[in-house]
Design a protein around this motif. Structure first.
Motif, short mmCIF file in Angstrom:
data_model
loop_
_atom_site.label_atom_id
_atom_site.label_comp_id
_atom_site.label_asym_id
_atom_site.label_seq_id
_atom_site.Cartn_x
_atom_site.Cartn_y
_atom_site.Cartn_z
N CYS A 289 88.19 54.61 94.39
CA CYS A 289 86.90 54.47 94.75
C CYS A 289 86.53 54.75 96.15
O CYS A 289 85.40 55.17 96.41
N TYR A 290 87.56 54.64 97.11
CA TYR A 290 87.18 55.00 98.51
C TYR A 290 87.01 56.33 98.71
O TYR A 290 86.15 56.75 99.26
N LYS A 291 88.01 57.31 97.75
CA LYS A 291 87.59 58.62 98.17
C LYS A 291 86.27 59.12 97.50
O LYS A 291 85.89 60.16 98.03
N GLU A 292 85.82 58.14 96.64
CA GLU A 292 84.53 58.79 95.95
C GLU A 292 83.20 58.01 96.68
O GLU A 292 82.16 58.42 96.46
N SER A 293 83.64 57.28 97.69
CA SER A 293 82.38 56.33 98.15
C SER A 293 81.83 57.39 99.33
O SER A 293 82.36 58.02 99.94
N ASN A 294 80.58 56.74 99.97
CA ASN A 294 79.93 57.23 100.93
C ASN A 294 79.22 56.22 101.52
O ASN A 294 79.20 55.06 101.09
N ASN A 295 78.77 56.54 102.88
CA ASN A 295 78.05 55.51 103.54
C ASN A 295 76.59 55.72 103.96
O ASN A 295 76.12 55.37 104.88
N ASP A 296 75.72 56.20 103.04
CA ASP A 296 74.41 56.56 102.90
C ASP A 296 73.57 55.30 103.24
O ASP A 296 72.55 55.48 104.06
N LYS A 297 74.01 54.22 103.14
CA LYS A 297 73.04 52.86 103.35
C LYS A 297 73.80 52.16 104.04
O LYS A 297 73.71 50.84 103.99
N LYS A 298 74.87 52.38 104.93
CA LYS A 298 75.75 51.56 105.67
C LYS A 298 74.99 50.71 106.76
O LYS A 298 73.84 51.15 107.39
N PRO A 299 75.45 49.57 106.89
CA PRO A 299 75.03 48.87 108.14
C PRO A 299 75.46 49.45 109.35
O PRO A 299 76.47 50.09 109.54
N ARG A 300 74.69 49.48 110.44
CA ARG A 300 75.04 49.81 111.80
C ARG A 300 75.76 48.94 112.62
O ARG A 300 75.30 47.74 112.87
N PHE A 301 76.81 49.30 113.17
CA PHE A 301 77.81 48.41 114.03
C PHE A 301 77.82 49.44 115.33
O PHE A 301 78.36 50.69 115.25
N ASN A 302 78.15 48.92 116.48
CA ASN A 302 78.51 49.60 117.54
C ASN A 302 79.86 49.60 117.76
O ASN A 302 80.32 48.58 118.31
N TYR A 303 80.61 50.55 117.33
CA TYR A 303 81.87 50.59 117.22
C TYR A 303 82.41 52.03 116.86
O TYR A 303 81.55 52.80 116.82
N ASP A 304 83.63 52.26 117.24
CA ASP A 304 84.18 53.63 117.00
C ASP A 304 83.71 54.38 115.59
O ASP A 304 83.85 53.70 114.57
N GLU A 305 83.15 55.27 115.60
CA GLU A 305 82.41 55.88 114.75
C GLU A 305 83.57 56.32 113.26
O GLU A 305 83.18 56.00 112.17
N ASN A 306 84.64 56.80 113.78
CA ASN A 306 85.51 57.14 112.72
C ASN A 306 86.16 55.81 111.82
O ASN A 306 86.24 55.79 110.80
N GLU A 307 86.36 55.03 112.91
CA GLU A 307 87.21 53.77 112.24
C GLU A 307 86.04 52.85 111.64
O GLU A 307 86.30 52.39 110.22
N MET A 308 84.70 53.00 111.98
CA MET A 308 83.74 52.41 111.22
C MET A 308 83.40 53.29 109.97
O MET A 308 83.23 52.51 108.66
N ASP A 309 83.43 54.46 110.01
CA ASP A 309 83.37 55.18 108.71
C ASP A 309 84.33 54.78 107.58
O ASP A 309 83.89 54.50 106.50
N LYS A 310 85.64 54.63 107.92
CA LYS A 310 86.71 54.26 107.06
C LYS A 310 86.44 52.78 106.43
O LYS A 310 86.59 52.54 105.24
N ALA A 311 86.10 51.91 107.28
CA ALA A 311 85.89 50.37 107.05
C ALA A 311 84.62 50.26 106.11
O ALA A 311 84.89 49.60 104.98
N LEU A 312 83.50 51.14 106.40
CA LEU A 312 82.54 51.02 105.38
C LEU A 312 82.60 51.64 104.25
O LEU A 312 82.17 51.38 103.09
N ARG A 313 83.21 52.71 104.33
CA ARG A 313 83.81 53.56 102.91
C ARG A 313 84.69 52.41 102.08
O ARG A 313 84.39 52.46 100.77
#
Length: 386
Positions: free
Chosen positions: A168-192
Motif C-alpha cells: 500500500c505504501y508503494k501505491e500511496s501518494n500525498n496529494d492531500k497531505k497535511p503540512r508540517f514544517n519538517y524535512d521534506e523527504n522524511e515527511m513524504d515517507k511518513a505521510l505515504r
C-alpha cells in the motif's frame, strides 16, 4: 440510538392504566436522552441497537417463560416503581441466573437507566482491530488469545501482513497531505505510510490497529510514529510494536471516557517519592499543548512527536494479557522532560498509589495515560467483564 421494548403484563392488571404508566416512563426517558424507545413485537425486538424486556406488572413471570424460546440473551429487564414491576423482575432475573444466563434489571432514577443503557450499548458493540505484523519480538508477555478478546470485549482481531503495508505504501501518494514544517523527504515517507494505513483501515473495515512498526525501519526506511499520532487524533485507536493488550486497553479507555490515550514506556521509577517517568515517540496530537517533530529515538530516522502534555491529573491503565486482570491508578503530570536518552515525548508523573506494582507485578511494558481521574469508572466497567 434505537431501543426496542417488548412489554409483558399480567392479565390481572388494568391494561389502559399500565399503558399510561409505560408511556409516561418512555416519554421521561426520551426527554433526557437522544434515544428512540419503541414498543415492538417479539419478532421485531432485535432489529435495533438494544433490546429491552419491559416488565409492566407483577404476575408477568409466567408470560416470560411462555415467550422464553423466542428471546435471546443477555436479558435486560426494564422496570418501574409500581404495579410490582420490580418484584416480578427480580424473580425473572433469579431464574436466569440459576440457569447461568446473563441478565440485569434496569431500575432506579431515569438518569441511571439512561446511563446504563448507553454503557450496555457500548459494551455490546462489536469492534474489528487489525494486528499488522504480529507483536514485536521483545513483547514476550503481550500475546493474547483472539477468542478471549472477542468473548470479553467484543473485539475481533484480524491478522494483516506487514508486506500488505509495504504494498500500500508503494501505491500511496500525498496529494492531500497535511503540512508540517519538517524535512521534506522524511515527511513524504511518513505521510505515504499514513496513507497506506488509512487504506488498510478502509479495506479491512477496521476500528483500530496495532503495527509491528520496527520492521518498517528496514523495509521502508521510515516509522509509523506520525501516522499513529494522526490516527489517534481522529479517534481511531492505533498502537505501535504490535502491542495487542495496549491496543485493547486504549480502546476500552476510549469507550469509557471518550478520550484518546498516550501509549508510553515506564522509563524510570522513584518508589520512595512515588514518581515515574514515561516516554514514547508517538502520542495523539490533540493531547498536547504544543509539539515539534523529531526523529524516532532508537533509529534516528523517520518522523516522531515531541509533545508537551498538560500538567494535570491523569489516569494510568493497562490490561493484562488475559484481557481480564488490569491495573489502574491516578497521578499528576508534574513536568515535561527534555532528555536525549529517552523516547521523544517524556513526562514525569507523581503517582497517587500502587506504584510498587510496576516493580512487583507489571502487566507488560506499555501503559496508557489519559487526562482526568477515571479510576472508579474503569473499575465499574471492568467489574462487569466476565
Amino acid at each position: 440510538m434505537k431501543v426496542n421494548i417488548f412489554p409483558l403484563v399480567s392479565s390481572l392488571h388494568n391494561q389502559n392504566k399500565i399503558n399510561k404508566a409505560t408511556q409516561k416512563l418512555l416519554n421521561e426517558l426520551m426527554s433526557i436522552s437522544n434515544i428512540d424507545f419503541k414498543i415492538s413485537t417479539i419478532e421485531e425486538l432485535y432489529d435495533c441497537d438494544l433490546s429491552l424486556i419491559l416488565i409492566q406488572s407483577g404476575g408477568s413471570e409466567g408470560l416470560f417463560l411462555e415467550n422464553f424460546s423466542k428471546l435471546r440473551g443477555p436479558f435486560y429487564l426494564l422496570t418501574y416503581g409500581n404495579n410490582n414491576s420490580l418484584a416480578a423482575s427480580l424473580e425473572i432475573l433469579s431464574y436466569l441466573k440459576d440457569n447461568n444466563l446473563d441478565g440485569e434489571v434496569l431500575h432506579g432514577p431515569n438518569e441511571y437507566i439512561i446511563k446504563r443503557i448507553k454503557e450496555i450499548t457500548k459494551s455490546n458493540t462489536k469492534y474489528r482491530f487489525g494486528v499488522i505484523g504480529k507483536p514485536s519480538d521483545w513483547l514476550i508477555a503481550s500475546n493474547v488469545n483472539y477468542q478471549t478478546a472477542k468473548r470479553l470485549h467484543n473485539v475481533e482481531l484480524v491478522d494483516i501482513s506487514i508486506d500488505k503495508v509495504c504494498d500500500c505504501y508503494k501505491e500511496s501518494n500525498n496529494d492531500k497531505k497535511p503540512r508540517f514544517n519538517y524535512d521534506e523527504n522524511e515527511m513524504d515517507k511518513a505521510l505515504r505510510l499514513h496513507k497506506a494505513l488509512e487504506t488498510i483501515k478502509e479495506e479491512y473495515d477496521l476500528d483500530g490497529l496495532t503495527i509491528r512498526c520496527f520492521d518498517l525501519l528496514g523495509k521502508l526506511k521510515t516509522t509509523s510514529c506520525l501516522s499513529l499520532s494522526l490516527l489517534n487524533k481522529e479517534g481511531i485507536v492505533a498502537t505501535c510494536e504490535g502491542d495487542i493488550p495496549t491496543m485493547i486497553s486504549m480502546h476500552l479507555l476510549n469507550t469509557i471516557t471518550n478520550q484518546v490515550g498516550f501509549q508510553a514506556n515506564p522509563s524510570r521509577i522513584d518508589i520512595e517519592n512515588k514518581k515515574m517517568i514515561l516516554a514514547h515517540c508517538t502520542l495523539p496530537l490533540n493531547m498536547v499543548e504544543k509539539y515539534y517533530l523529531d526523529t524516532h529515538f532508537e533509529s534516528g530516522i523517520g518522523v516522531a512527536i515531541k509533545g508537551y502534555l498538560k500538567e494535570e491529573k491523569v489516569t494510568i491503565f493497562k490490561l493484562s494479557r488475559n484481557l481480564k486482570d488490569y491495573f489502574v491508578t491516578t497521578g499528576r503530570i508534574i513536568r515535561n522532560l527534555e532528555e536525549s536518552n529517552l523516547c521523544r515525548t517524556q513526562i514525569e508523573v507523581e503517582i497517587d498509589k500502587d506504584i510498587e506494582y510496576f516493580l512487583n507485578r507489571p502487566y507488560g511494558n506499555h501503559h496508557v495515560v489519559i487526562y482526568g481521574d477515571y479510576k472508579n469508572e474503569i473499575k465499574d466497567y471492568m467489574n462487569k467483564i466476565k
